[in-house]
Write a protein that holds these residues in place. Structure first.
Motif, PDB file in Angstrom:
ATOM      1  N   MET A 249       0.925  -1.100  -0.089  1.00 40.95           N
ATOM      2  CA  MET A 249      -0.145   0.081   0.035  1.00 40.95           C
ATOM      3  C   MET A 249       0.944   1.383   0.091  1.00 40.95           C
ATOM      4  N   PHE A 250       1.963   1.239   0.689  1.00 44.54           N
ATOM      5  CA  PHE A 250       2.700   2.314   1.034  1.00 44.54           C
ATOM      6  C   PHE A 250       3.649   2.612  -0.323  1.00 44.54           C
ATOM      7  N   LEU A 251       4.154   1.567  -0.861  1.00 36.02           N
ATOM      8  CA  LEU A 251       4.779   1.680  -2.251  1.00 36.02           C
ATOM      9  C   LEU A 251       3.735   2.382  -3.279  1.00 36.02           C
ATOM     10  N   ALA A 252       2.404   2.063  -3.108  1.00 35.55           N
ATOM     11  CA  ALA A 252       1.440   2.748  -3.726  1.00 35.55           C
ATOM     12  C   ALA A 252       1.150   4.293  -3.533  1.00 35.55           C
ATOM     13  N   VAL A 253       1.308   4.513  -2.346  1.00 37.77           N
ATOM     14  CA  VAL A 253       1.066   5.750  -2.031  1.00 37.77           C
ATOM     15  C   VAL A 253       2.505   6.618  -2.347  1.00 37.77           C
ATOM     16  N   GLY A 254       3.518   6.018  -2.284  1.00 40.19           N
ATOM     17  CA  GLY A 254       4.756   6.814  -2.999  1.00 40.19           C
ATOM     18  C   GLY A 254       4.410   6.880  -4.318  1.00 40.19           C
ATOM     19  N   ALA A 255       3.802   5.934  -5.007  1.00 38.45           N
ATOM     20  CA  ALA A 255       3.499   6.207  -6.601  1.00 38.45           C
ATOM     21  C   ALA A 255       2.523   7.160  -6.792  1.00 38.45           C
ATOM     22  N   ILE A 256       1.763   7.854  -5.898  1.00 35.34           N
ATOM     23  CA  ILE A 256       0.814   8.985  -6.044  1.00 35.34           C
ATOM     24  C   ILE A 256       1.803  10.290  -5.559  1.00 35.34           C
ATOM     25  N   GLU A 257       2.792  10.017  -4.600  1.00 34.37           N
ATOM     26  CA  GLU A 257       3.234  11.307  -4.124  1.00 34.37           C
ATOM     27  C   GLU A 257       4.341  11.821  -5.162  1.00 34.37           C
ATOM     28  N   TRP A 258       4.486  11.001  -6.136  1.00 34.34           N
ATOM     29  CA  TRP A 258       5.676  11.485  -6.888  1.00 34.34           C
ATOM     30  C   TRP A 258       5.383  12.542  -7.910  1.00 34.34           C
ATOM     31  N   LEU A 259       3.960  13.114  -7.894  1.00 37.01           N
ATOM     32  CA  LEU A 259       3.611  14.376  -8.864  1.00 37.01           C
ATOM     33  C   LEU A 259       4.352  15.307  -8.485  1.00 37.01           C
ATOM     34  N   ASP A 260       4.572  15.759  -7.223  1.00 40.36           N
ATOM     35  CA  ASP A 260       5.221  17.001  -7.003  1.00 40.36           C
ATOM     36  C   ASP A 260       6.616  16.989  -7.307  1.00 40.36           C
ATOM     37  N   MET A 261       7.391  15.653  -6.974  1.00 37.72           N
ATOM     38  CA  MET A 261       8.824  15.460  -7.283  1.00 37.72           C
ATOM     39  C   MET A 261       8.972  15.677  -8.830  1.00 37.72           C
ATOM     40  N   ALA A 262       8.206  15.070  -9.431  1.00 40.68           N
ATOM     41  CA  ALA A 262       8.273  15.205 -10.814  1.00 40.68           C
ATOM     42  C   ALA A 262       8.348  16.789 -11.460  1.00 40.68           C
ATOM     43  N   ARG A 263       7.477  17.480 -10.715  1.00 41.36           N
ATOM     44  CA  ARG A 263       7.536  19.011 -11.359  1.00 41.36           C
ATOM     45  C   ARG A 263       8.575  19.668 -10.943  1.00 41.36           C
ATOM     46  N   ILE A 264       8.884  19.497  -9.800  1.00 41.50           N
ATOM     47  CA  ILE A 264      10.402  19.870  -9.182  1.00 41.50           C
ATOM     48  C   ILE A 264      11.434  19.700  -9.995  1.00 41.50           C
ATOM     49  N   VAL A 265      11.515  18.302 -10.241  1.00 41.15           N
ATOM     50  CA  VAL A 265      12.755  17.919 -11.165  1.00 41.15           C
ATOM     51  C   VAL A 265      12.559  18.580 -12.433  1.00 41.15           C
ATOM     52  N   ARG A 266      11.540  18.352 -13.105  1.00 39.61           N
ATOM     53  CA  ARG A 266      11.215  18.839 -14.489  1.00 39.61           C
ATOM     54  C   ARG A 266      11.830  20.438 -14.449  1.00 39.61           C
ATOM     55  N   GLY A 267      11.251  21.068 -13.630  1.00 37.24           N
ATOM     56  CA  GLY A 267      11.476  22.716 -13.792  1.00 37.24           C
ATOM     57  C   GLY A 267      13.178  23.055 -13.547  1.00 37.24           C
ATOM     58  N   GLN A 268      13.469  21.906 -12.536  1.00 42.33           N
ATOM     59  CA  GLN A 268      14.944  22.132 -12.398  1.00 42.33           C
ATOM     60  C   GLN A 268      15.868  21.844 -13.785  1.00 42.33           C
ATOM     61  N   THR A 269      15.249  20.669 -14.301  1.00 42.51           N
ATOM     62  CA  THR A 269      15.986  20.102 -15.592  1.00 42.51           C
ATOM     63  C   THR A 269      15.988  21.359 -16.561  1.00 42.51           C
ATOM     64  N   ILE A 270      14.789  21.872 -16.858  1.00 42.73           N
ATOM     65  CA  ILE A 270      14.541  22.756 -18.010  1.00 42.73           C
ATOM     66  C   ILE A 270      15.591  24.018 -17.844  1.00 42.73           C
ATOM     67  N   SER A 271      15.472  24.448 -16.350  1.00 41.27           N
ATOM     68  CA  SER A 271      16.499  25.715 -16.295  1.00 41.27           C
ATOM     69  C   SER A 271      17.836  25.438 -16.298  1.00 41.27           C
ATOM     70  N   LEU A 272      18.243  24.126 -15.957  1.00 37.97           N
ATOM     71  CA  LEU A 272      19.685  23.807 -16.038  1.00 37.97           C
ATOM     72  C   LEU A 272      19.854  23.633 -17.446  1.00 37.97           C
ATOM     73  N   LYS A 273      19.118  23.148 -18.161  1.00 41.12           N
ATOM     74  CA  LYS A 273      19.198  22.819 -19.656  1.00 41.12           C
ATOM     75  C   LYS A 273      19.677  24.323 -20.441  1.00 41.12           C
ATOM     76  N   ARG A 274      18.891  25.352 -20.006  1.00 36.16           N
ATOM     77  CA  ARG A 274      19.302  26.781 -20.475  1.00 36.16           C
ATOM     78  C   ARG A 274      20.580  27.230 -19.573  1.00 36.16           C
ATOM     79  N   GLN A 275      21.112  26.483 -18.862  1.00 35.67           N
ATOM     80  CA  GLN A 275      22.493  27.161 -18.245  1.00 35.67           C
ATOM     81  C   GLN A 275      23.635  26.941 -19.317  1.00 35.67           C
TER      82      GLN A 275
END
Lengths: 384, 548, 306
Positions: A249-275
């Motif tokens: 169940m908590f593996l599954a909860v983790g599988a829901i909680e990733w949304l914020d993490m994905a947004r953070i990492v994506r934002g970081q990656t995009i800004s890094l790509k422009r570096q």
């Protein structure tokens, strides 16, 4: 420029090179130094280390097993002194002997041993000791000085000293041991779900951010849709699906909680790509894999670590919330959330049942939050 | 020019500024004395970190929260240092006003400029909103904002950088101050805009007779703008005096060094008949703006429009232009880092169609050095790793020890102590970082290097060293340079041939001497005038005012 | 602006459709059904029940039927509370939850924003540390701990306020405070951070350099910028608060709709769960729209396009 080399001084001066190399500080080391100056963060780290130790070794070191029921000790208050209390020993001895249907003489309590002459017409039966042993208060019961006609004897037993530092619950279980098991379960769940979220979120976010364009658009649209589904709906469904298996169940909860993490990492990656340093690597001909490995991932780690320290308490709270709804771990296993909800139910007669698990949970959450804040300030010193 | 009088407006005595940081107390200004008299223009000149801005921020009570000021800053006898905020607010914005380096962010983005313009007038002079608006329109008109009736209702983001700085100037003039402090007001602007703003300031001063304290790193501006100058270095005033005097006879070695730091000399021409290294013919680059996934149709913007460039081995082509001219885009397109149309030929080989994989082996030969030495180095890698990253790609066979040896070699080549290779970029100064970036390019022994404003983020004295280093490395290896810059002085010192660009097109091109001595197009002439005119801005302002 | 609102609402329809579809098939995929009791029902009764609620039709037909009813504003009958339709239940519960959540939101906004600004203006001083400490406390203490403690303290021991129930304004105090506490904490932290950043911005430096009084600098040039992140946060937070809290409603015995979600999901009351999902999705859409409008009103750089 004081860095200009004086041609007279050979730069092969090994000692100087070693000294200089030793002085080098990476951004991580800098952040660590800043973190060490933050007293709240350091204290939190120590507290968390302590609780990690408790989670691993605590249940084994506790005076009583977490699932043992003491029928004589239902809802006893927390105390640093041992149970039983002196004034309850004699009546208890009397009542267990009465259950054996024997006549009891004068009971003498001498230190850790209690004894009383017993008389019965049915004959002294060695099985009488079982009545005494069955009580949580006594141990090592024995029959001595049996008279020749086997109608009289002396029942002797040692008083069993039991400690309930946090008191006991409504079933007579040791709350101290249960709290430690609760810490173990809650921390394990927090880490497990957070790590799942970390793996999925970082991968998803980095891929979306790095590939960009249409793929990124589709991937993020999917995240947006998941966002608009009520979170609690997911969780309750998961409980329904995996009700029997808490880990899944908590593996599954983790599988829901990733949304914020994905947004953070994506934002970081995009800004890094422009570096420019990423462009510089491209100009050097570095392949995408090398760019991700050497330039993108190390630079996204900071915010990810910070988010992780803040995600763990979130998951722990979620588990507590589910336990409060009666959807958490099943008996006899327990978690801080289960203990708190039981405590809330018994609050009026047995405040300790709420206070100890609640304080434990709050201290852990506090420590995680302070550590997370400290890490954020240390990794991003502009913030303050 | 205003005659100097003995009527002090601002008298600074023993002013110190220190900042409490994690590494202890850092002294930014170490006890300076300074005098500004009524109606005169005083320049404070210094390089980054000299404390020139912080000294005036301290006088204005604008230090960051961890800053501490001591000493005296007297405005007509009243000490501003340690003055209560309430008393200070009677002087700031009324008697003393200030304009800042960052025109893009100095105005509140959430309010119309009319309101921001009116606030000091309403607050200090008790004007009604309508009166303030009327006066605001007049001021905008005076500072050269077209259509001020309409523009007064604009938001800051609807104006260009130059226009925003004009609005700031209007705000500064609103209450007819005694003293205007201008903190690098033109540094963020293009050179032609810069000249316009300075002419405007000079004109306004002539008209209204306020004193100006002009904080700058640019000696060219000091010479043309200020009657007196204070030279600051590491928190101290090392020299002061009348501008002409100081420039003619600098007494302190640092001042002499600053004056000499203006890039000078010319490049040795390449050997005759050197082979062509890189050619771009009719290069075009378009960007889609707007548009995107599930959004409206996109609009194509021609960033580079039909540009042809040829560079020979050992030759430097200077590409000159203001922001938005497409010069950086051209550089990247020639290295095939951006998709472009047109023909690109490297060493006789057409690489117009080469994809990423095909270009990879050629990357060794075609290198790029960036403007921003703080952004172009990966912050979590050591200098050694940064410098040798290209070797991982192009010479994967060599051992770690060999890579290390090559790193030492490359760092020596750019005059850096090789012992520094285990350190991280954030421990280095801007100039040192730019040397590291150059080492990263030259370690691969390239044939063509695109230098994208490599000196623009650096102090003049450091610029000069980098220019010398680049010329030195070029002559040693016969490198072909494409030198992209908005800084004409540096381009003159570096290039054999100059291409002037504006909005994606070539305006003019030719041998360096010809372009600089006899510019043909009006645009190039205006660039040259803005950069090299020796004419005093006050004289120029007068000439403009009299309809010259 | 009207065009912008209409366009945004039209744009939300596919989102709500996808959410409804996903939720529908997910809850139907869960094992068990609404009539699985401890003691199995008589097969005939079961059959009748299934027929009455259309559960005997193929799933896709049921889905289309549900969708059709939903479009006509019919949420269907509740499976477990058989005398009520889902709409009846919401008609009673939603006003209660909205009142409770709205008051909590108001309290949180006023107290949280004030504390945040206060902390920012006294950065790294006593008041700042106090606010940061309180905020951390508010974020870390779960509401199912706060609720019983408040109820015990003020309801049982002191007897100042009713420990539970619903009806008079006095009944609202404890649940509103419980709901507001974590929001106060979050809003205070957000406001503090945004205010500190705004105070350090160049345009605030300009305002100070022009001698504007501190009051004007703070109120005009700092707060408007500082409120922007709070506005973005308020959208989802308001949607969550106004649709009820299962914990607070359970502990204080409040007849809101927060409980329906959990109860409905556990009892497989399909229509009740779906009704809750739809209501929440609508609230989310509305509040996101309100946030965008507020943002555009506060920040001229944001326009109604897109």
């Amino acid at each position: 420029m004081q860095m200009r080399i004086d041609p007279a001084a050979s730069s092969d001066d090994l000692a100087r090179e070693v000294a200089d190399a030793g002085a080098a500080r990476s951004l991580w080391q800098d952040a660590f130094i800043r973190l060490r100056r933050n007293k709240a963060a350091v204290a939190s780290a120590i507290v968390l280390a302590f609780f990690a130790f408790v989670a691993v070794f605590g249940p084994a070191l506790a005076p009583n097993p977490y699932d043992e029921v003491f029928p004589q000790y239902v809802r006893v208050p927390a105390s640093l002194e041992a149970y039983p209390r002196a004034d309850s020993i004699v009546p208890e001895f009397e009542s267990v002997l009465a259950r054996a249907r024997v006549d009891v003489g004068e009971i003498t309590l001498d230190g850790g041993t209690i004894s009383a002459p017993i008389v019965t017409d049915r004959g002294i039966d060695p099985r009488f000791v079982r009545f005494v042993e069955r009580s949580d208060l006594f141990t090592n019961a024995r029959i001595e000085e049996v008279s020749p006609d086997e109608t009289r004897a002396v029942m002797v037993a040692d008083v069993k000293r039991t400690y309930f530092f946090f008191g006991t619950d409504a079933n007579g279980r040791d709350l101290f041991a249960r709290t430690m098991i609760g810490v173990r379960i809650s921390l394990a769940i927090g880490l497990l779900a957070s790590l799942t979220a970390l793996v999925i979120g970082v991968t998803y976010g980095a891929v979306a951010g790095f590939l960009g364009g249409r793929i990124d658009g589709v991937m993020m649209r999917f995240v947006d849709i998941l966002y608009s589904l009520p979170f609690i709906f997911f969780v309750i469904l998961l409980v329904v699906f995996f009700g029997g298996n808490f880990v899944l169940m908590f593996l599954a909860v983790g599988a829901i909680e990733w949304l914020d993490m994905a947004r953070i990492v994506r934002g970081q990656t995009i800004s890094l790509k422009r570096q420019e340093f990423v462009q510089a690597a491209e100009a050097l001909g570095v392949k995408p894999g090398g760019i991700v490995r050497r330039h993108i991932v190390p630079n996204t780690l900071g915010p990810v670590v910070v988010y992780l320290t803040l995600l763990v308490p979130k998951v722990i709270l979620l588990e507590s919330f589910l336990s409060f709804l009666g959807l958490g771990v099943q008996e006899p296993l327990t978690s801080l959330g289960v203990l708190i909800s039981e405590g809330a139910a018994n609050m009026q007669g047995a405040t300790w049942m709420l206070i100890f698990p609640a304080i434990t949970l709050i201290v852990i959450l506090f420590a995680l939050n302070f550590l997370g804040d400290g890490l954020r300030d240390a990794l991003d010193p502009r913030d303050r | 020019m205003n005659a100097m009088t003995n009527d002090p407006v601002l008298t600074v005595r023993g002013l110190k500024v220190a900042f409490e940081t994690n590494d202890g107390l850092v002294e930014a200004v170490r006890g300076i004395d300074l005098d500004v008299h009524r109606g005169e223009t005083v320049a404070i000149v210094g390089e980054s970190g000299s404390g020139k801005s912080q000294s005036m921020m301290a006088a204005m009570g604008l230090l960051a929260s961890n800053g501490r000021a001591s000493g005296q800053a007297l405005y007509r006898g009243q000490d501003l240092v340690g003055m209560r905020e309430r008393d200070l607010n009677r002087i700031r914005g009324d008697k003393i006003t200030m304009i800042f380096q960052e025109p893009m962010t100095s105005l509140d983005p959430l309010y119309r400029i009319g309101r921001q313009l009116a606030e000091p007038m309403i607050h200090h002079r008790g004007l009604s909103r309508r009166e303030a608006r009327e006066k605001g329109i007049a001021l905008l008109e005076r500072v050269g904002i077209p259509d001020p009736q309409r523009r007064i209702d604009s938001y800051p983001h609807e104006l260009s950088g130059g226009q925003r700085q004009r609005v700031m100037i209007a705000m500064a003039l609103a209450n007819d101050p005694d003293l205007l402090i201008a903190d690098e007001p033109t540094t963020a602007l293009d050179v032609t805009v810069q000249a316009q703003i300075l002419t405007l300031l000079a004109d306004l001063q002539r008209e209204r007779g306020m004193a100006i304290v002009f904080i700058t790193h640019d000696l060219g501006i000091v010479r043309r703008f200020a009657s007196r100058v204070y030279v600051m270095r590491r928190g101290e005033v090392v020299e002061s005096g009348a501008t002409r005097e100081v420039f003619a006879n600098p007494s302190h070695p640092y001042t002499r060094m600053l004056i000499d730091a203006e890039p000078a000399g010319a490049k040795e021409p390449p050997p005759a008949g050197a082979p062509l290294a890189l050619t771009g013919e009719n290069v075009r680059v378009s960007f889609d703006i707007g548009g995107g996934f599930l959004k409206g149709p996109s609009v194509a913007l021609r960033a580079v429009d039909d540009v042809t460039v040829r560079v020979r081995e050992g030759e430097t082509i200077g590409i000159v232009g203001e922001s938005g001219s497409g010069k950086s885009t051209l550089g990247r397109a020639l290295l095939r880092l951006l998709p472009s149309e047109g023909r690109v030929v490297f060493m006789g080989r057409d690489i117009s169609m080469a994809d990423k994989a095909a270009m990879r082996p050629l990357r060794k030969e075609l290198q790029l050095v960036f403007q921003d030495p703080f952004g172009s180095l990966s912050p979590r890698m050591t200098v050694g790793q940064i410098v040798t990253e290209g070797l991982l790609v192009h010479e994967p066979g060599i051992s770690g020890r060999e890579r290390d040896r090559r790193a030492v070699e490359a760092l020596r080549e750019v005059d850096l102590d090789p012992a520094m290779r285990n350190r991280y970029p954030h421990e280095f100064s801007g100039g040192q970082r730019q040397r590291i970036a150059i080492a990263r390019a030259v370690i691969l022994k390239p044939r063509v290097v695109v230098l994208d404003e490599p000196t623009s983020a650096l102090d003049r004295s450091v610029q000069k060293q980098i220019v010398e280093l680049l010329r030195d490395i070029q002559s040693r290896y016969g490198l072909a340079y494409l030198f992209i810059s908005h800084d004409l002085a540096v381009v003159r010192a570096m290039s054999d041939h100059v291409v002037v660009m504006k909005t994606g097109r070539v305006v003019e091109e030719g041998p360096t001497a010809a372009i600089f001595d006899r510019p043909a197009s009006e645009y190039t002439k205006s660039l040259m005038h803005a950069a090299f005119s020796q004419e005093d801005f006050h004289v120029e302002a007068m000439r403009v005012a009299q309809g010259g | 602006m009207l065009g912008f609102v209409l366009r945004r609402l039209a744009g939300a329809i596919p989102t709500i459709f996808i959410v409804v579809t996903l939720a529908y098939f997910m809850i139907r995929a869960a094992p068990g059904g609404p009539f699985d009791l401890e003691r199995p029902l008589d097969p005939l009764i079961m059959e009748n029940l299934n027929a009455a609620f259309n559960l005997d039709k193929p799933l896709w037909q049921q889905y289309l039927l549900y969708l059709g009813n939903l479009l006509q504003g019919d949420f269907g009958p509740s499976f477990t509370r058989r005398d009520f339709s889902v709409a009846d239940l919401f008609a009673v519960g939603l006003p209660v939850s909205v009142t409770l959540g709205g008051l909590a939101l108001l309290l949180a906004l006023v107290v949280g924003a004030s504390l945040g600004v206060l902390a920012a203006l006294r950065q790294n001083k006593g008041a700042d540390y106090a606010v940061v400490g309180i905020a951390t406390f508010g974020i870390t203490i779960p509401n199912f701990v706060v609720a019983p403690i408040l109820s015990l303290l003020f309801g049982v021991w002191m007897g100042w306020l009713p420990a539970g129930g619903w009806g008079t304004p006095a009944h609202m105090v404890l649940p509103v405070v419980t709901l507001a506490l974590p929001q106060i904490a979050i809003i205070a932290r957000l406001t503090r951070g945004a205010t500190i950043e705004a105070l350090r911005s160049n345009h605030v430096r300009t305002a100070r350099a022009y001698g504007l009084p501190t009051r004007v600098v703070v109120i005009t040039h700092t707060l408007r910028a500082a409120i922007l992140p709070v506005v973005s946060y308020l959208g989802p937070a308001a949607a969550a608060l106004l649709t009820g809290s299962v914990v607070v409603e359970t502990i204080f015995g409040i007849p809101g709709i927060g409980r329906y979600f959990v109860q409905g999901a556990l009892a497989r009351d399909y229509t009740l769960v779906m009704g809750t999902v739809v209501v929440i999705a609508i609230f989310v859409v509305i509040f996101n729209l309100l946030v965008d409008i507020a943002y555009a009103l506060l920040d001229p750089r944001v326009r109604y396009e897109r």
